[in-house]
Design a protein around this motif. Structure first.
Motif, PDB file in Angstrom:
ATOM      1  N   PHE A  52       2.884  -3.456   6.178  1.00 17.40           N
ATOM      2  CA  PHE A  52       1.661  -3.499   6.974  1.00 17.40           C
ATOM      3  C   PHE A  52       1.101  -4.923   7.043  1.00 17.40           C
ATOM      4  O   PHE A  52       1.830  -5.889   6.811  1.00 17.40           O
ATOM      5  CB  PHE A  52       0.639  -2.484   6.453  1.00 17.40           C
ATOM      6  CG  PHE A  52       1.154  -1.070   6.528  1.00 17.40           C
ATOM      7  CD1 PHE A  52       1.168  -0.397   7.749  1.00 17.40           C
ATOM      8  CD2 PHE A  52       1.641  -0.407   5.419  1.00 17.40           C
ATOM      9  CE1 PHE A  52       1.656   0.910   7.842  1.00 17.40           C
ATOM     10  CE2 PHE A  52       2.133   0.893   5.506  1.00 17.40           C
ATOM     11  CZ  PHE A  52       2.130   1.543   6.713  1.00 17.40           C
ATOM     12  N   PRO A  65      -4.873   5.262  15.983  1.00 16.46           N
ATOM     13  CA  PRO A  65      -4.148   5.630  14.757  1.00 16.46           C
ATOM     14  C   PRO A  65      -4.752   6.855  14.072  1.00 16.46           C
ATOM     15  O   PRO A  65      -5.945   7.159  14.211  1.00 16.46           O
ATOM     16  CB  PRO A  65      -4.278   4.382  13.884  1.00 16.46           C
ATOM     17  CG  PRO A  65      -4.395   3.265  14.866  1.00 16.46           C
ATOM     18  CD  PRO A  65      -5.260   3.841  15.962  1.00 16.46           C
ATOM     19  N   GLN A 121      -3.883   2.919   0.658  1.00 24.07           N
ATOM     20  CA  GLN A 121      -4.686   2.295   1.720  1.00 24.07           C
ATOM     21  C   GLN A 121      -6.130   2.105   1.282  1.00 24.07           C
ATOM     22  O   GLN A 121      -6.679   2.949   0.577  1.00 24.07           O
ATOM     23  CB  GLN A 121      -4.669   3.183   2.979  1.00 24.07           C
ATOM     24  CG  GLN A 121      -3.286   3.516   3.527  1.00 24.07           C
ATOM     25  CD  GLN A 121      -2.605   4.704   2.838  1.00 24.07           C
ATOM     26  OE1 GLN A 121      -3.084   5.242   1.851  1.00 24.07           O
ATOM     27  NE2 GLN A 121      -1.459   5.100   3.357  1.00 24.07           N
ATOM     28  N   GLY A 130      -4.172   7.629  10.568  1.00 23.80           N
ATOM     29  CA  GLY A 130      -4.224   7.526   9.098  1.00 23.80           C
ATOM     30  C   GLY A 130      -5.588   7.870   8.519  1.00 23.80           C
ATOM     31  O   GLY A 130      -5.695   8.690   7.618  1.00 23.80           O
ATOM     32  N   PHE A 136      -6.342  11.640   8.805  1.00 19.86           N
ATOM     33  CA  PHE A 136      -5.656  12.501   7.842  1.00 19.86           C
ATOM     34  C   PHE A 136      -6.132  12.235   6.419  1.00 19.86           C
ATOM     35  O   PHE A 136      -6.352  13.155   5.640  1.00 19.86           O
ATOM     36  CB  PHE A 136      -4.138  12.268   7.903  1.00 19.86           C
ATOM     37  CG  PHE A 136      -3.455  12.992   9.035  1.00 19.86           C
ATOM     38  CD1 PHE A 136      -3.661  14.354   9.225  1.00 19.86           C
ATOM     39  CD2 PHE A 136      -2.589  12.338   9.898  1.00 19.86           C
ATOM     40  CE1 PHE A 136      -3.021  15.038  10.258  1.00 19.86           C
ATOM     41  CE2 PHE A 136      -1.944  13.008  10.928  1.00 19.86           C
ATOM     42  CZ  PHE A 136      -2.161  14.358  11.107  1.00 19.86           C
ATOM     43  N   LEU A 137      -6.259  10.938   6.076  1.00 17.70           N
ATOM     44  CA  LEU A 137      -6.441  10.586   4.665  1.00 17.70           C
ATOM     45  C   LEU A 137      -7.909  10.525   4.253  1.00 17.70           C
ATOM     46  O   LEU A 137      -8.296  11.068   3.234  1.00 17.70           O
ATOM     47  CB  LEU A 137      -5.748   9.254   4.364  1.00 17.70           C
ATOM     48  CG  LEU A 137      -4.248   9.204   4.695  1.00 17.70           C
ATOM     49  CD1 LEU A 137      -3.685   7.817   4.449  1.00 17.70           C
ATOM     50  CD2 LEU A 137      -3.458  10.223   3.889  1.00 17.70           C
TER      51      LEU A 137
HETATM   52  P1  AMP Z   1      -1.273   5.511  10.692  1.00 14.46           P
HETATM   53  O1  AMP Z   1      -2.719   5.490  11.045  1.00 14.46           O
HETATM   54  O2  AMP Z   1      -0.559   6.735  11.156  1.00 14.46           O
HETATM   55  O3  AMP Z   1      -0.571   4.249  11.065  1.00 14.46           O
HETATM   56  O4  AMP Z   1      -1.205   5.566   9.099  1.00 14.46           O
HETATM   57  C1  AMP Z   1      -1.906   4.688   8.277  1.00 14.46           C
HETATM   58  C2  AMP Z   1      -1.420   4.908   6.875  1.00 14.46           C
HETATM   59  O5  AMP Z   1      -1.625   6.261   6.503  1.00 14.46           O
HETATM   60  C3  AMP Z   1       0.062   4.661   6.669  1.00 14.46           C
HETATM   61  O6  AMP Z   1       0.219   4.145   5.364  1.00 14.46           O
HETATM   62  C4  AMP Z   1       0.678   6.033   6.797  1.00 14.46           C
HETATM   63  O7  AMP Z   1       1.897   6.155   6.099  1.00 14.46           O
HETATM   64  C5  AMP Z   1      -0.410   6.920   6.179  1.00 14.46           C
HETATM   65  N1  AMP Z   1      -0.463   8.268   6.753  1.00 14.46           N
HETATM   66  C6  AMP Z   1      -0.708   8.613   8.040  1.00 14.46           C
HETATM   67  N2  AMP Z   1      -0.718   9.943   8.200  1.00 14.46           N
HETATM   68  C7  AMP Z   1      -0.472  10.464   6.980  1.00 14.46           C
HETATM   69  C8  AMP Z   1      -0.330  11.801   6.482  1.00 14.46           C
HETATM   70  N3  AMP Z   1      -0.456  12.867   7.265  1.00 14.46           N
HETATM   71  N4  AMP Z   1      -0.085  11.933   5.164  1.00 14.46           N
HETATM   72  C9  AMP Z   1       0.050  10.874   4.354  1.00 14.46           C
HETATM   73  N5  AMP Z   1      -0.062   9.623   4.755  1.00 14.46           N
HETATM   74  C10 AMP Z   1      -0.312   9.400   6.053  1.00 14.46           C
END
Ligand code: AMP
Ligand code: SFD
Length: 638
Positions: free
Chosen positions: A445, A264, A137, A266, A269-270
């Motif tokens: 995505f 969201p 990402q 992501g 966490f990241l």
């Molecule tokens: P999200 O905001 O949950 O839609 O996630 C955005 C991106 O981050 C996507 O590519 C998810 O697969 C990845 N992602 C979200 N949470 C995590 C996590 N705890 N560990 C690794 N990747 C994550």
């Protein structure tokens, strides 16, 4: 001029019809016009206004698929792991090798992409290094993301070839050629007009499905969900109705999101390196990590699949250790401390302010409602944590889910049984799809959906060139088609004077009430939030009966204006999408996606019998469903 109940009929002949105006549609429009032979007649039809239509309407704060230095094979491995091993490696590899070019175009068109210090003036194409939130990402200033992408598509096509606010109701099969799409029919949601299109090739990219399940939001909050409420399953329903094979419709996505605003997670966490904990402050990914050993790859994945992360979280909620908190406070304070250590107090102060602004911007860019919840509840993320909650289920093929349509793969990689000549063509001749429409190939995505629209564009052009002599022949007369679309209006006109309470009438049901009934069935029997995502065969069999009754009653839906006519047709599409999901879930006798749903009769993964695709098809002549297995193959080895 037409009047309500008496629409004008407009018939249009084109070579290529694009249904939808989202990321995949914009990619298709752009690529098509790069290669189009002179005189090619193209039409793009969107139920909304392209500038803000589809899932990217509010903008986004990250592009979740940008490979950079990484290889398409690694991308395939990541997607396969996240979707529990059952994916089409050929389709994913194909997205992987093309996606970065779409991202570079976005930047060229004006999308601000965050860069590493020192690289601010360099574009990605010039070797500028992006700020990665995670391995795949990259961060963007994306409030105007959709406007930028739509502008390029509009410029390529020309506004004279675009119709906005026209809702497509169904596809039409050719009466002369078996299993061949010949056109589509829809109506304007602003004027009394029915549109009938004849086309040689059609791209169906109307997004995923939202509001099939009862959402957690109530009352005036009902318009709030994570995925966009206006994507109503049109892609899956319209393809299924003309006999296109669907795949993995048992899959759903239940994202963990910030409670009530659906923000969201992501970036938290990241990028901010936040942890989520139970009410005791325990990191459930650590405490419950033994649970991963029950599911492929049996505790060995570096990043456990999205459904498994939910699985570990839900244990805490079920056993009374909720609420789950995203520790925004701990993460931001840790970052602030590291700034102080590295830059000294004065410089750190500036950096911390910037960091806090970024935390808010993450939501202001793509999920304004969540920033509203923070402001409304006086939440300062640097001081207090925020609750997380798994949402209601969504159907999608482009995010962390993989339901959709079974398509032909790229000729150079796909095995013979996955290739029937034209990349991304469905099993119906001339009908193509991309983005949320393509099944068994998630994690595209926004960027991958755009790239896949471009892949489909090239294949459609080839199909058109190979079939130039084709003349579509549509079933039914124009007035019959118009009558079918306006049936909810007729139903209303006929019975409206029977009562004084306009939405309660023994002869009809309003779209709003019918939607509530659909959502209640799906929620209570098909593993929605009210049963904590749990179901079994007996419960699903009741749902089959209830859906059958609902379908009979759905013929009595009314429309009191054009907007409600759209609501009625969205519901017809949702019912099909929901039924496909239910039939696939009943068929798959295992729990492949714990954390997304549990079939308690088979609460385990069965690699021996169910490491396969589940596909289905409606016979368009009889309306009968068949559900069956298709063999799975790993093309990229571990
Ligand atoms: P999200 O905001 O949950 O839609 O996630 C955005 C991106 O981050 C996507 O590519 C998810 O697969 C990845 N992602 C979200 N949470 C995590 C996590 N705890 N560990 C690794 N990747 C994550
Ligand atoms: O934060 C008809 N997505 C994210 N992608 C990323 O790259 N980064 C993120 O940060 C992402 N996140 C995210 C995402 C989506 C949402 C809603 C949020 C957060 C809050 C996912 C992408 O947006 C998604 O993968 C793509 O947009 C999918 O593209 P496509 O083309 O398959 O669908 P679309 O863009 O929704 O467009 C659908 C179009 O169809 C129209 N339409 N037109 C005519 N007739 C009908 N019957 C129609 N029905 C629908 C729509 O109007 C629209 O134009 S995060 O969570 O991870």
């Amino acid at each position: 001029m037409g009047s309500f109940g008496n629409p004008d009929i407009v018939e249009t002949d084109v070579d290529i019809l694009i249904i939808g105006g989202g990321m995949a549609a914009c990619g298709c429009a752009y690529e098509l016009m790069r290669w189009a032979p002179p005189g090619l007649r193209v039409r793009l039809v969107d139920k909304a206004a392209m500038e803000r239509s589809g899932a990217v309407a509010m903008g986004l704060s990250a592009i979740n698929t940008y490979l950079g230095e990484q290889k398409p094979e690694d991308y395939v491995r990541m997607v396969s792991n996240d979707l529990m091993g059952i994916v089409r490696d050929d389709l994913i590899f194909d997205v992987g090798r093309h996606v970065d070019n779409s991202v570079q175009l976005f930047e060229e068109w004006g999308l601000p992409i965050w860069k590493q210090p020192g690289d601010e003036e360099k574009t990605l194409k010039q070797g500028g290094q992006p700020v990665r939130s995670g391995k795949w990402q990259i961060m963007i200033n994306g409030e105007s993301y959709k406007c930028i992408v739509a502008e390029a598509a509009k410029k390529a096509l020309g506004m004279e070839n675009i119709q906005e606010r026209v809702f497509i109701v169904k596809l039409l099969l050719d009466t002369q050629v078996e299993n061949r799409v010949a056109g589509a029919v829809g109506f304007s949601n602003r004027e009394d007009k029915i549109y009938i299109y004849k086309a040689n090739a059609i791209l169906l990219v109307a997004g995923g499905a939202v509001n099939v399940f009862r959402p957690r939001s109530v009352a005036e909050g009902m318009g709030r969900t994570w995925y966009p409420v206006w994507n109503a399953g049109s892609t899956y329903a319209m393809a299924a109705q003309v006999g296109a094979e669907l795949t993995m419709m048992e899959n759903r996505f239940v994202p963990a999101r910030f409670k009530d605003g659906y923000g969201p997670v992501g970036a938290w966490f990241l990028l901010f390196k936040a942890k989520a904990t139970n009410c005791r402050g325990e990191d459930y990914m650590q405490v419950n990590k033994e649970m991963l050993k029950d599911y492929p790859p049996y505790g060995l994945a570096k990043v456990p699949a999205s459904c498994l992360r939910n699985h570990l979280m839900m244990k805490e909620q079920r056993e009374g250790r909720g609420p789950i908190f995203m520790r925004t406070d701990v993460a931001l304070q840790a970052l602030a401390a590291s700034y102080e250590e590295e830059f000294g107090e004065k410089e750190a102060k500036k950096k911390i302010k910037h960091l806090e602004a970024e935390a808010w911007e993450d939501f202001l860019d793509m999920c304004i409602g969540q920033a509203g919840v923070w402001a409304g509840e006086n939440i300062e993320p640097e001081k207090v944590p925020s609750e997380l909650m798994p949402t209601e289920p969504y159907f999608l093929g482009s995010h962390s889910g993989c339901c959709g349509i079974w398509v032909s793969g790229p000729a150079d990689i796909a095995p013979a049984e996955w290739n029937w000549g034209y990349n991304r063509m469905t099993t119906v001749q001339g009908l193509f799809t991309a983005g949320d429409g393509v099944g068994a190939s998630g994690h595209k995505f926004s960027s991958g959906s755009h790239a896949e629209g471009r892949i489909a564009a090239k294949a459609m052009l080839k199909f058109y060139m190979d079939n130039k002599g084709y003349t579509p022949s549509l079933p039914g007369s124009a007035s019959e088609l118009a009558e079918e679309i306006y049936a909810p209006v007729r139903m209303y006109m006929e019975h409206k004077d029977y009562t004084t309470a306009i939405d309660v009438n023994p002869h009809y049901i309003t779209p709003k009430l019918l939607q509530a009934r659909l959502q209640k069935i799906m929620d209570e029997y098909v593993a929605g939030v009210s049963t904590q995502y749990v179901t079994n065969t007996a419960m699903m069999e009741i749902a089959v009966k209830k859906l059958h009754e609902l379908k009979i009653d759905s013929k009595k839906m009314v429309a009191r204006d054009l907007h409600e006519l759209m609501r009625a047709w969205e519901n017809y599409h949702r019912i099909y999408a929901g039924e496909a999901h239910l039939r696939h879930m009943l068929f798959r006798q295992e729990t492949r996606y714990p954390g997304f749903y549990y079939n308690m009769d088979y609460n385990f993964v069965d690699e021996e019998n169910w490491k396969c695709f589940v596909n289905s098809r409606i016979d368009p002549k009889t309306g009968e469903w068949s559900v069956f297995k298709r063999e799975h193959k790993d093309l990229v080895t571990k």
